[in-house]
Scaffold this motif. Structure first.
Motif, PDB file in Angstrom:
ATOM      1  N   THR A 157      40.649  43.957  35.293  1.00 35.79           N
ATOM      2  CA  THR A 157      39.831  42.772  35.566  1.00 35.79           C
ATOM      3  C   THR A 157      38.553  43.144  36.313  1.00 35.79           C
ATOM      4  O   THR A 157      37.441  42.801  35.887  1.00 35.79           O
ATOM      5  N   GLU A 158      38.673  43.864  37.428  1.00 37.97           N
ATOM      6  CA  GLU A 158      37.485  44.237  38.213  1.00 37.97           C
ATOM      7  C   GLU A 158      36.620  45.219  37.443  1.00 37.97           C
ATOM      8  O   GLU A 158      35.392  45.150  37.495  1.00 37.97           O
ATOM      9  N   HIS A 200      34.461  43.400  34.966  1.00 32.38           N
ATOM     10  CA  HIS A 200      33.343  42.700  35.598  1.00 32.38           C
ATOM     11  C   HIS A 200      32.180  43.655  35.850  1.00 32.38           C
ATOM     12  O   HIS A 200      31.018  43.320  35.581  1.00 32.38           O
ATOM     13  N   SER A 201      32.500  44.831  36.335  1.00 35.30           N
ATOM     14  CA  SER A 201      31.451  45.844  36.563  1.00 35.30           C
ATOM     15  C   SER A 201      30.810  46.254  35.246  1.00 35.30           C
ATOM     16  O   SER A 201      29.589  46.460  35.158  1.00 35.30           O
ATOM     17  N   GLU A 215      30.454  44.422  32.603  1.00 40.83           N
ATOM     18  CA  GLU A 215      29.584  43.364  32.100  1.00 40.83           C
ATOM     19  C   GLU A 215      28.209  43.431  32.759  1.00 40.83           C
ATOM     20  O   GLU A 215      27.185  43.226  32.103  1.00 40.83           O
TER      21      GLU A 215
END
Length: 954
Positions: free
Chosen positions: A683-684, A687-688, A690
């Motif tokens: 998940t994290e 995000h990075s 993206e």
């Protein structure tokens, strides 16, 4: 006479041919015709015939038939004989008496001739002839006595006169006519030569006419016998018997009518007919005695010679056509070696040569016989050793191996002569060596296999141990051999179960697997997986048991570690899935990630962990139950999917983004046993990513704008170049017309101006052509030829193109031509352009007093073109951009040397399109060396010239 069938007569010395009924009918007809025609052999006024041919047919009727037919033949012979006598003019009572005597005579003769039916009536040997002679004498005696008794009883004639006349006539008839009937019943003989037969018959007819056709008394009666002897020696038994029979009939007929030497000698005597007939019949009998044995002996000799010839031919054929190599050898002049004197084709093939090459060669030069041969040779030559055998290789350059048998053919004391049998055993030797190698390989395999291998008999006694057993268990081979396997410390303690296992294998084709603990010699515990099977002989019967033990102690330890890993991992989810798509194993990381207890997930369909909408969208399935099958169906060749982001559902109906891979789980036999899913929380990380992707998208947009600007620039250059080419060409053309005076003669002051306009116009055209060339390279629309080109042949046109640039300058231009052709494949015009551009640059950037050199040759399998100059050079720092478009060195710019900076970029593009490379060596004010390397081409006839699109690389 040849229509016969063979019947068995029991234990006889020969087979009795049974003539067909048609043949018997012909013989009976012969009895009647011969008996009826006997009247021609009766002298005028004499009551008895002097020759009785019917007796030969009567005897042949019995003798040529098996004894079982004689009772049926006797009445037929009797009836036919009576009819012949009655129709010949005899009274009924006398005819019946002669019928009885003829039948008795025929029966007696048949008994003697066939040994009472135990042998066939033949005329093939001297024994057969003696039997014929004895038969004729005895049968004629019986007949003459019987006939005389009948005549006396009936008062039809004198007893003694009847005996004398009938005895001689019947002996002669049996000796001259019966052989013909016996021979006609034999197998057909090969025909004789017609010319010799015609000559012999002519001589026989002439001598017969000369002797018997005239009333003369000259003692030349022997002349026909000479002709008959000719037939006996040269023409064979069938011809002789035929001529003898005909001669007997003719001679008897002429003698009975007063012709010939016998009738003439007794003319005027009352006893003339009787004596003449007796002398004539005696003469015929003597002639038969002379020629028949002679012919039989000649035929036997011919048969013997034919047999010897046939045996010799058979031996020669067996020798030459034998599948075994055979050769004859004899001692050489030195007596220390045997030389080949003759050999067959098989031996020549085995020895690897021809007969002409091998005859006369020493045996030891053909085969490596070794010291045993030289030790045995003296004994073989002395005759004290009978034969010698060895297996040896052929001598170089021949290859192979032979089994050689040397046997003496000569008698002791005579000149030694030997037969050699050669059998090519190369294949067998190779197979034997291969078997030995295979055995060694098997032994090596057993000794190098890292597992326990015990070979036992069916009683469990160890008979073979591999080397790894000692390394694994510590027991030596000597400690294990001869012991029952369950008495060793290696086997499982359940000895009874192991015995049962061997008994089970004894009656089964299956292997058995058993896992148990074992103890090494040092007391260490091992976990062994045993696989047992039996070895069967060629009849399928069990002969040995093979027990293979695999040490799985470390594997079991590893399994424990894996279990520990499944418990310890908290950040990675590991899920085992069976082939039905249900979860079978989960690790603690899965429970931690999704909030489930591990026991809650076991048995649950795997698709319940995935977001349904996402699963259906990605697999295209109609239901989530079918989605898993579609998902695993897409596994790649390596049995594993690429890592992909999936949305998992937690226990609280939340969503978790994970990176998941799905792979196939297989056993040692590559059978699919399930699937393994590995996932981690991303998940994290996503995000990075993206954020990073957004930044990359901005950069990509900037690059696309720059690429569009570059494309627009190229299109602008191409458009401007096309638009400028037409007016510039017009300017140059009209300038040429003004300078040449085509319109009006220019003034002297105008000529330099017109030259300047033309020169600058040509520079503009060259610049436009370069721009168009580069534009075509960018668009990949340049069509170049792909022909065989000799670079050496282009140097003349290249030099002619560059020489005007030198003009009146003090500049040395040296074009060095190679001694041999330099073949390449490519476009000749473009390759010339490369060399012209390089030379033009060298001339342009070299000051007066300098030197420009072009060298060409072949180096390391490549065509090499090297251009040297002593010009202003190129700074090293600027050489990286040398082949870029519009690049001009600072040295050229500072010296204000004209140029567009396109020439070298065009050269680089052409060289690259031809699969070559270009290098530069230069420095500021130190000259330059440009080296072009191109692949060589094969200009043989197999290469076909043509054109194709050559796309530049880059």
């Amino acid at each position: 006479m040849h229509e016969t069938d063979r019947v068995s007569t029991g234990p006889t010395s020969g087979d009795v041919r049974a003539p067909s009924w048609r043949t018997l009918l012909l013989l009976l007809v012969g009895v009647y015709v011969a008996g009826r025609g006997a009247v021609f052999f009766k002298p005028d006024g004499f009551p008895i015939t002097t020759f009785w041919p019917a007796t030969a047919f009567c005897v042949a009727t019995f003798a040529l038939s098996p004894a079982r037919r004689w009772p049926a033949l006797a009445p037929a012979v009797f009836v036919v004989s009576v009819l012949a006598s009655v129709t010949g003019g005899r009274a009924w009572d006398l005819s019946i008496g002669f019928g009885v005597t003829n039948t008795v005579e025929a029966g007696v003769a048949a008994l003697l001739l066939t040994s009472a039916g135990r042998r066939a009536a033949r005329l093939a040997s001297q024994e057969d002839f003696l039997r014929l002679l004895a038969t004729a004498l005895v049968a004629a005696a019986v007949l003459s006595l019987s006939a005389a008794s009948v005549v006396r009883l009936l008062g039809a004639g004198d007893f003694s006169a009847t005996v004398e006349s009938t005895f001689a006539s019947h002996v002669a008839a049996l000796m001259t006519l019966l052989p013909l009937l016996l021979v006609l019943g034999d197998e057909p003989r090969p025909p004789r030569r017609g010319v010799e037969l015609a000559a012999q018959v002519s001589v026989l007819v002439a001598t017969t006419v000369l002797v018997f056709a005239f009333q003369q008394t000259a003692p030349i009666a022997i002349a026909p016998v000479v002709a008959l002897s000719w037939a006996a020696l040269r023409l064979g038994l069938p011809v002789l018997t035929a001529e003898l029979g005909i001669f007997a009939v003719v001679a008897s007929l002429l003698t009975a009518h007063g012709q010939g030497p016998f009738a003439t000698a007794l003319a005027g005597s009352d006893l003339r007919p009787l004596l003449a007939a007796a002398l004539g019949q005696g003469f015929l009998a003597c002639a038969a005695l002379l020629v028949l044995p002679l012919c039989i002996a000649a035929e036997r000799n011919a048969a013997l010679v034919e047999r010897i010839t046939s045996d010799s031919l058979l031996f020669r054929r067996n020798f030459t056509e034998s599948l075994v190599g055979m050769a004859f050898v004899e001692p050489a002049a030195s007596g220390r070696e045997l030389v080949v004197v003759e050999l067959n084709d098989t031996a020549a093939g085995v020895l690897g040569g021809t007969e002409d090459d091998l005859v006369g060669r020493r045996l030891g030069d053909l085969v490596e016989l070794g010291p045993d041969y030289h030790a045995a040779l003296p004994r073989l030559l002395r005759g004290t050793q009978h034969g010698w055998r060895t297996e040896a290789p052929l001598r170089p350059p021949r290859e192979g191996r032979v089994d050689l048998l040397l046997s003496p053919l000569s008698e002791p004391g005579s000149t030694p002569f030997f037969a050699v049998q050669l059998l090519d055993v190369t294949t067998a030797y190779t197979a034997r060596r291969a078997l030995e190698v295979a055995q060694k390989l098997t032994n090596a395999t057993l000794d190098t296999t890292n597992c326990i291998i015990l070979v036992t008999d069916l009683e469990g006694v160890v008979v073979r141990v591999n080397a790894a057993t000692e390394q694994i268990t510590g027991y030596t081979e000597a400690e294990l051999l001869g012991r029952q396997v369950w008495d060793t410390g290696i086997a499982p303690p359940e000895a009874r179960d192991l015995r049962a296992l061997l008994d089970w294998l004894d009656d089964s084709d299956r292997t058995a697997s058993h896992e148990a603990d074992a103890v090494t010699r040092s007391g260490q515990a091992l976990r062994i997986v045993w696989n047992s099977d039996v070895v069967r002989d060629e009849l399928g019967r069990p002969s040995y048991a093979v027990m293979t033990g695999m040490d799985v102690t470390d594997e079991r330890t590893t399994t424990g570690l894996v279990d520990h890993l499944m418990e310890a991992s908290q950040s990675t989810a590991i899920i085992g899935i069976d082939t039905a798509g249900r979860i079978s194993v989960v690790n603690s990381g899965t429970a931690h990630l999704l909030g489930y207890e591990r026991e809650e997930l076991v048995g649950v369909p795997f698709h319940r962990l995935l977001k349904p909408t996402e699963l259906l969208e990605r697999t295209g399935a109609e239901s989530v139950e079918d989605a898993f099958d579609i998902l695993v169906r897409g596994l790649g060749r390596d049995g594993e999917t690429q890592a992909r982001d999936w949305t998992w559902l937690t226990r609280t109906a939340g969503e978790q983004l994970v990176s998941m891979t799905l792979s196939v789980a297989q056993d040692s036999l590559t059978a699919r046993t399930g699937y393994l899913c590995v996932a981690r929380d991303v998940t994290e990380q996503r995000h990075s990513q993206e954020v990073l992707i957004a930044a990359l998208d901005k950069e990509r947009d900037a690059v696309d704008r720059l690429r569009s600007l570059d494309q627009a620039k190229n299109e602008f250059v191409s458009t401007v170049s096309h638009e400028l080419r037409t007016p510039v060409t017009s300017i140059v053309g009209y300038t040429e017309m003004l300078r040449d005076g085509s319109i009006v003669e220019p003034l002297p002051d105008q000529v330099p101006l017109l030259d300047s306009i033309g020169r600058n116009g040509q520079r503009l055209i060259a610049m436009i052509n370069d721009l168009l060339m580069l534009s075509g390279l960018d668009a990949r629309t340049v069509h170049w030829r792909h022909d065989p080109v000799d670079l050496a042949a282009t140097l003349t046109s290249v030099e002619d193109a560059v020489r005007p640039l030198v003009g009146r300058r003090r500049l040395a231009l040296d074009v060095r031509r190679p001694a041999d052709a330099v073949p390449v494949l490519g476009d000749r015009a473009q390759l010339e352009r490369v060399m012209v551009n390089l030379l033009s640059n060298a001339v342009k950037f070299t000051e007066d007093g300098g030197t420009v050199t072009l060298e060409m040759g072949v180096e390391a399998g490549e065509a090499v073109v090297r251009v040297r100059d002593t010009g202003i050079g190129i700074p090293v720092a600027e050489q990286g951009a040398l082949f870029e478009r519009f690049f001009r060195s600072t040295t050229a710019q500072s010296r204000q040397i004209q140029g567009t900076g396109l020439g070298l970029s065009i050269v680089s593009a052409i060289v690259s399109a031809h699969g070559g490379s270009i290098e530069v060596e230069s420095a500021h004010l130190e000259g330059s060396v440009f080296t072009v390397r191109l692949p060589l081409a094969d200009l043989g006839p197999s290469r076909s010239a043509g054109s194709r699109v050559v796309e530049p690389a880059g």
